[in-house]
Structure formats: C-alpha cells, structure tokens
Write a protein that holds these residues in place. Structure first.
Motif, PDB file in Angstrom:
ATOM      1  N   ALA A   1      20.010  53.759  48.702  1.00 10.27           N
ATOM      2  CA  ALA A   1      19.105  52.762  48.775  1.00 10.27           C
ATOM      3  C   ALA A   1      18.446  52.582  50.202  1.00 10.27           C
ATOM      4  CB  ALA A   1      18.852  51.804  47.898  1.00 10.27           C
ATOM      5  N   THR A   2      17.113  52.027  50.642  1.00 13.74           N
ATOM      6  CA  THR A   2      16.547  51.047  51.772  1.00 13.74           C
ATOM      7  C   THR A   2      16.611  49.836  51.143  1.00 13.74           C
ATOM      8  OG1 THR A   2      15.800  53.365  52.617  1.00 13.74           O
ATOM      9  CG2 THR A   2      15.413  51.112  53.427  1.00 13.74           C
ATOM     10  N   VAL A   3      17.247  49.252  52.435  1.00 12.59           N
ATOM     11  CA  VAL A   3      16.936  47.952  51.737  1.00 12.59           C
ATOM     12  C   VAL A   3      16.494  47.354  52.631  1.00 12.59           C
ATOM     13  CG1 VAL A   3      17.972  45.379  52.088  1.00 12.59           C
ATOM     14  CG2 VAL A   3      19.246  47.097  52.004  1.00 12.59           C
ATOM     15  N   PRO A   4      14.876  46.369  51.748  1.00 11.95           N
ATOM     16  CA  PRO A   4      13.788  45.857  52.357  1.00 11.95           C
ATOM     17  C   PRO A   4      13.958  44.862  53.602  1.00 11.95           C
ATOM     18  CG  PRO A   4      14.330  45.483  50.192  1.00 11.95           C
ATOM     19  CD  PRO A   4      15.363  45.781  50.773  1.00 11.95           C
ATOM     20  N   MET A   5      14.447  45.034  54.230  1.00 14.50           N
ATOM     21  CA  MET A   5      14.578  44.048  55.458  1.00 14.50           C
ATOM     22  C   MET A   5      14.355  44.884  56.991  1.00 14.50           C
ATOM     23  SD  MET A   5      18.268  42.331  56.704  1.00 14.50           S
ATOM     24  CE  MET A   5      18.558  40.890  57.815  1.00 14.50           C
ATOM     25  N   SER A   6      13.670  44.046  57.478  1.00 13.06           N
ATOM     26  CA  SER A   6      12.914  44.696  59.111  1.00 13.06           C
ATOM     27  C   SER A   6      14.081  45.076  59.840  1.00 13.06           C
ATOM     28  CB  SER A   6      11.827  43.285  59.435  1.00 13.06           C
ATOM     29  OG  SER A   6      11.498  44.442  61.139  1.00 13.06           O
ATOM     30  N   VAL A   7      13.712  45.561  60.367  1.00 12.69           N
ATOM     31  CA  VAL A   7      14.600  46.465  61.524  1.00 12.69           C
ATOM     32  C   VAL A   7      14.967  45.241  63.050  1.00 12.69           C
ATOM     33  CG1 VAL A   7      13.006  47.882  63.463  1.00 12.69           C
ATOM     34  CG2 VAL A   7      15.321  48.636  63.178  1.00 12.69           C
ATOM     35  N   TRP A   8      13.732  44.726  63.433  1.00 10.62           N
ATOM     36  CA  TRP A   8      13.860  43.468  63.820  1.00 10.62           C
ATOM     37  C   TRP A   8      15.098  42.500  63.715  1.00 10.62           C
ATOM     38  CZ3 TRP A   8      10.667  44.488  68.321  1.00 10.62           C
ATOM     39  CH2 TRP A   8       9.657  45.799  67.776  1.00 10.62           C
ATOM     40  N   TRP A   9      15.495  42.535  62.574  1.00 12.55           N
ATOM     41  CA  TRP A   9      16.769  41.820  62.593  1.00 12.55           C
ATOM     42  C   TRP A   9      17.879  42.459  63.719  1.00 12.55           C
ATOM     43  CZ3 TRP A   9      17.098  36.886  60.082  1.00 12.55           C
ATOM     44  CH2 TRP A   9      16.034  36.887  59.483  1.00 12.55           C
ATOM     45  N   LEU A  10      17.917  43.823  63.781  1.00 12.65           N
ATOM     46  CA  LEU A  10      19.181  44.424  65.004  1.00 12.65           C
ATOM     47  C   LEU A  10      18.621  43.573  65.797  1.00 12.65           C
ATOM     48  CD1 LEU A  10      19.653  47.249  62.885  1.00 12.65           C
ATOM     49  CD2 LEU A  10      20.703  44.805  62.403  1.00 12.65           C
ATOM     50  N   VAL A  11      17.205  44.075  66.691  1.00 10.62           N
ATOM     51  CA  VAL A  11      17.322  43.427  67.754  1.00 10.62           C
ATOM     52  C   VAL A  11      17.815  42.867  68.882  1.00 10.62           C
ATOM     53  CG1 VAL A  11      14.958  43.950  69.710  1.00 10.62           C
ATOM     54  CG2 VAL A  11      14.648  44.958  67.450  1.00 10.62           C
ATOM     55  N   LEU A  12      18.490  41.251  68.094  1.00 14.74           N
ATOM     56  CA  LEU A  12      18.483  40.995  68.746  1.00 14.74           C
ATOM     57  C   LEU A  12      20.044  40.923  69.192  1.00 14.74           C
ATOM     58  CD1 LEU A  12      18.522  37.832  70.241  1.00 14.74           C
ATOM     59  CD2 LEU A  12      19.220  36.884  68.122  1.00 14.74           C
ATOM     60  N   GLN A  13      20.655  41.259  68.605  1.00 11.70           N
ATOM     61  CA  GLN A  13      21.921  41.701  68.688  1.00 11.70           C
ATOM     62  C   GLN A  13      22.399  42.574  69.489  1.00 11.70           C
ATOM     63  OE1 GLN A  13      23.781  41.844  65.016  1.00 11.70           O
ATOM     64  NE2 GLN A  13      22.657  43.772  64.101  1.00 11.70           N
ATOM     65  N   TYR A  14      21.940  43.231  69.990  1.00 10.41           N
ATOM     66  CA  TYR A  14      21.298  44.667  70.392  1.00 10.41           C
ATOM     67  C   TYR A  14      21.173  44.186  71.910  1.00 10.41           C
ATOM     68  CZ  TYR A  14      22.754  48.299  66.647  1.00 10.41           C
ATOM     69  OH  TYR A  14      23.262  48.186  65.300  1.00 10.41           O
ATOM     70  N   VAL A  15      20.655  43.684  71.924  1.00  8.86           N
ATOM     71  CA  VAL A  15      19.939  42.849  73.400  1.00  8.86           C
ATOM     72  C   VAL A  15      21.379  42.423  73.785  1.00  8.86           C
ATOM     73  CG1 VAL A  15      18.386  41.215  74.579  1.00  8.86           C
ATOM     74  CG2 VAL A  15      17.796  42.962  73.003  1.00  8.86           C
ATOM     75  N   LEU A  16      21.493  41.117  73.320  1.00 17.15           N
ATOM     76  CA  LEU A  16      23.226  40.102  74.221  1.00 17.15           C
ATOM     77  C   LEU A  16      23.738  41.387  74.211  1.00 17.15           C
ATOM     78  CD1 LEU A  16      22.344  37.460  71.293  1.00 17.15           C
ATOM     79  CD2 LEU A  16      21.743  37.870  73.887  1.00 17.15           C
ATOM     80  N   CYS A  17      24.134  42.319  72.704  1.00 15.74           N
ATOM     81  CA  CYS A  17      25.433  43.276  73.601  1.00 15.74           C
ATOM     82  C   CYS A  17      25.409  44.102  74.771  1.00 15.74           C
ATOM     83  CB  CYS A  17      25.564  44.545  72.348  1.00 15.74           C
ATOM     84  SG  CYS A  17      27.385  45.255  72.466  1.00 15.74           S
ATOM     85  N   GLY A  18      24.080  44.967  74.818  1.00 20.10           N
ATOM     86  CA  GLY A  18      24.130  45.844  75.879  1.00 20.10           C
ATOM     87  C   GLY A  18      24.022  44.498  77.468  1.00 20.10           C
ATOM     88  N   LEU A  19      23.043  43.613  77.387  1.00 26.42           N
ATOM     89  CA  LEU A  19      23.399  42.692  78.205  1.00 26.42           C
ATOM     90  C   LEU A  19      24.878  42.122  78.639  1.00 26.42           C
ATOM     91  CD1 LEU A  19      21.347  40.843  80.219  1.00 26.42           C
ATOM     92  CD2 LEU A  19      20.817  38.918  78.316  1.00 26.42           C
ATOM     93  N   PHE A  20      25.237  41.819  77.695  1.00 24.15           N
ATOM     94  CA  PHE A  20      26.681  41.121  78.285  1.00 24.15           C
ATOM     95  C   PHE A  20      28.207  41.965  78.632  1.00 24.15           C
ATOM     96  CE2 PHE A  20      26.334  38.162  74.703  1.00 24.15           C
ATOM     97  CZ  PHE A  20      25.460  36.849  75.312  1.00 24.15           C
ATOM     98  N   GLU A  21      27.823  43.519  77.974  1.00 27.19           N
ATOM     99  CA  GLU A  21      28.054  44.348  78.120  1.00 27.19           C
ATOM    100  C   GLU A  21      28.040  44.674  80.434  1.00 27.19           C
ATOM    101  OE1 GLU A  21      28.771  49.194  77.194  1.00 27.19           O
ATOM    102  OE2 GLU A  21      28.505  47.691  75.655  1.00 27.19           O
ATOM    103  N   VAL A  22      26.227  44.295  80.229  1.00 33.34           N
ATOM    104  CA  VAL A  22      26.021  44.759  81.828  1.00 33.34           C
ATOM    105  C   VAL A  22      26.805  43.862  82.524  1.00 33.34           C
ATOM    106  CG1 VAL A  22      24.284  43.920  83.361  1.00 33.34           C
ATOM    107  CG2 VAL A  22      24.267  46.283  81.705  1.00 33.34           C
ATOM    108  N   PHE A  23      26.879  42.329  82.054  1.00 37.07           N
ATOM    109  CA  PHE A  23      27.955  41.808  83.011  1.00 37.07           C
ATOM    110  C   PHE A  23      29.159  41.654  83.149  1.00 37.07           C
ATOM    111  CE2 PHE A  23      24.093  38.576  81.768  1.00 37.07           C
ATOM    112  CZ  PHE A  23      23.460  38.785  83.077  1.00 37.07           C
TER     113      PHE A  23
END
Length: 79
Positions: A33-55
C-alpha cells in the motif's frame, strides 16, 4: 556529528508522521500500500544530509589529500 544527529532527529520525526498517517488509513500491515503523504516531507532531511556531508566528508578528504600526498604527486600546488 551534531549535524548528523540533527538530520537523524528530523528523519525520526518524519518517520513518526508517516507511521501516524499509515495508522490513520489502516495501512500498517499492508506492505504494497502507498501511504497518502507528500514526498516533500523527505526533502529537508535529504538536503541537510547532503549539506552536512559536504561540510564533513569532502573537507576532511581534501585536508587529508593536501597534507598526506607528496608534493610530486599533486596535480596543483598550494601557495
């Protein structure tokens, strides 16, 4: 490490939200089943993870290469 802790805290909060949504629509025991939740909930954690990995990782690797590699093996010289 504090930055990664913040990222994991955000990921935990998003996962808790996803589980609450799945319970609300009775989708917890339905693996296809697909949970009716927007994919935009994941954007913040992926952006922060990528940003912190660069640093942390990229800067650390660059420092290692600049300090440990002999000058004859470097492709560009530092002043």
């Amino acid at each position: 490490m504090v930055l990664f802790f913040i990222t994991m805290l955000i990921a935990t909060l998003v996962e808790m939200r996803r589980l609450k949504t799945a319970q609300k629509y009775e989708l917890v025991d339905k693996p296809n089943a697909t949970v009716p939740m927007s994919v935009w909930w994941l954007v913040l954690q992926y952006v922060l993870c990528g940003l912190f990995e660069v640093f942390t990782v990229v800067v650390g690797i660059q420092d290692l290469f600049c300090n440990q590699v002999p000058k004859e093996c470097r492709s560009c010289t530092l002043p």
